[in-house]
Design an enzyme around this catalytic site. Structure first.
Site, short mmCIF file in Angstrom:
data_model
loop_
_atom_site.label_atom_id
_atom_site.label_comp_id
_atom_site.label_asym_id
_atom_site.label_seq_id
_atom_site.Cartn_x
_atom_site.Cartn_y
_atom_site.Cartn_z
N GLU A 163 9.57 -31.11 -18.57
CA GLU A 163 10.56 -30.88 -17.71
C GLU A 163 11.16 -30.26 -17.28
OE1 GLU A 163 10.37 -35.10 -19.88
OE2 GLU A 163 10.25 -32.90 -20.26
N GLU A 222 8.24 -38.58 -25.13
CA GLU A 222 9.47 -39.29 -25.42
C GLU A 222 9.14 -40.85 -25.85
OE1 GLU A 222 13.00 -37.51 -22.99
OE2 GLU A 222 11.37 -38.17 -21.61
#
Length: 268
Positions: free
Chosen positions: A140, A120
């Protein structure tokens, strides 16, 4: 810059010291974005955001194996809906806004594993250069989580949407060549040394361009790719992450990670 950080190494480079190199420096935790590193990253980004003596920024990781492994997973054991939201809003969203809206190019130099919050962070940057051994993934979902720093927004804008869905839904890890073929990264280099040498040339070339035009170019490109409000999409992302915070699967995923065992998810 005169500050010294615990988790970051900052060095100004170039003939006029107009380039800032930020090194994520916590090899013991695979350069994870723990609380200290997050705070320090916010501090340095706030300091340089409107410092026009710095005209280009490079973000890389210490060592040869890892750019950034993501967040400190153990921190989720003590988070609830409120503290989790504050963490994502005040850290991830703030870092994303600072990097994306900073009127100077920011380049990610990926050396090794680039996972979860690390990917990210790289996606926030204008370019991504990588070594051939680098790997990428939003992992995640394996913990019962979702990306909380813009991953579900940034990845579908960087690669074909079906590829992004597969990476997010499966927690898939891809190599540098695949990342290049999909358009996730700009260039691949054989070694870290080769990447750094080429980056220094690229940065010097960028610094040779007119500063005002570069600032305008970044602002216009950012506006052109934002078909809808990024803030609105990231609010939806945060809302869904908060929905997951109290789930049993999140607690199981984090506990399994800490205990080094395979998680047993129950869908609740």
């Amino acid at each position: 810059m005169t500050k010294h950080y615990e988790r970051l190494l900052c060095e100004r480079k170039g003939d006029r010291e107009e380039a800032l190199w930020i090194v994520l420096n916590n090899e013991k935790m695979r350069n994870a974005l723990d609380d200290t590193m997050q705070r320090e990253l916010l501090d340095v980004l706030n300091e340089i955001a409107f410092d026009h003596s710095i005209r280009c920024v490079v973000v890389t990781g210490a060592g040869e194996k890892t750019f950034c492994s993501g967040g400190d997973i153990t921190a989720f054991q003590t988070m609830n809906n409120l503290t989790g939201y504050d963490n994502i809003r005040q850290r991830g969203n703030a870092i994303q806004q600072l990097i994306s809206n900073m009127e100077k190019p920011v380049i990610a130099a990926v050396n090794g594993h680039c996972y979860a919050g690390g990917l990210e962070l790289a996606l926030m940057c204008d370019f991504i250069y990588a070594t051939g051994k680098s790997t990428f993934g939003l992992l995640e979902i394996n913990l019962g989580l979702l990306p909380g720093w813009g991953g579900t927004v940034g990845l579908p804008r960087a690669v074909p949407v079906r590829r992004a869905r597969e990476m997010i839904y499966r927690g898939e890890i891809i190599g540098a060549q695949e990342a290049y073929d999909w358009g996730l990264i700009n260039r691949i280099f054989s070694t870290r040394e080769e990447m750094v040498q080429e980056l220094e040339k690229v940065v010097a070339e960028i610094l040779s361009k007119p500063a005002m035009a570069l600032r305008a170019a970044k602002a216009i490109v950012n506006a052109s790719i934002t078909c809808v409000s990024t803030d609105a999409i990231m609010a939806i992302e945060r809302g869904n992450l908060m929905w997951l915070m109290p789930s049993e699967d999140l607690q199981e995923g984090v506990a399994a990670f800490v205990e080094k065992r395979k998680p047993q998810f129950k869908g609740r």
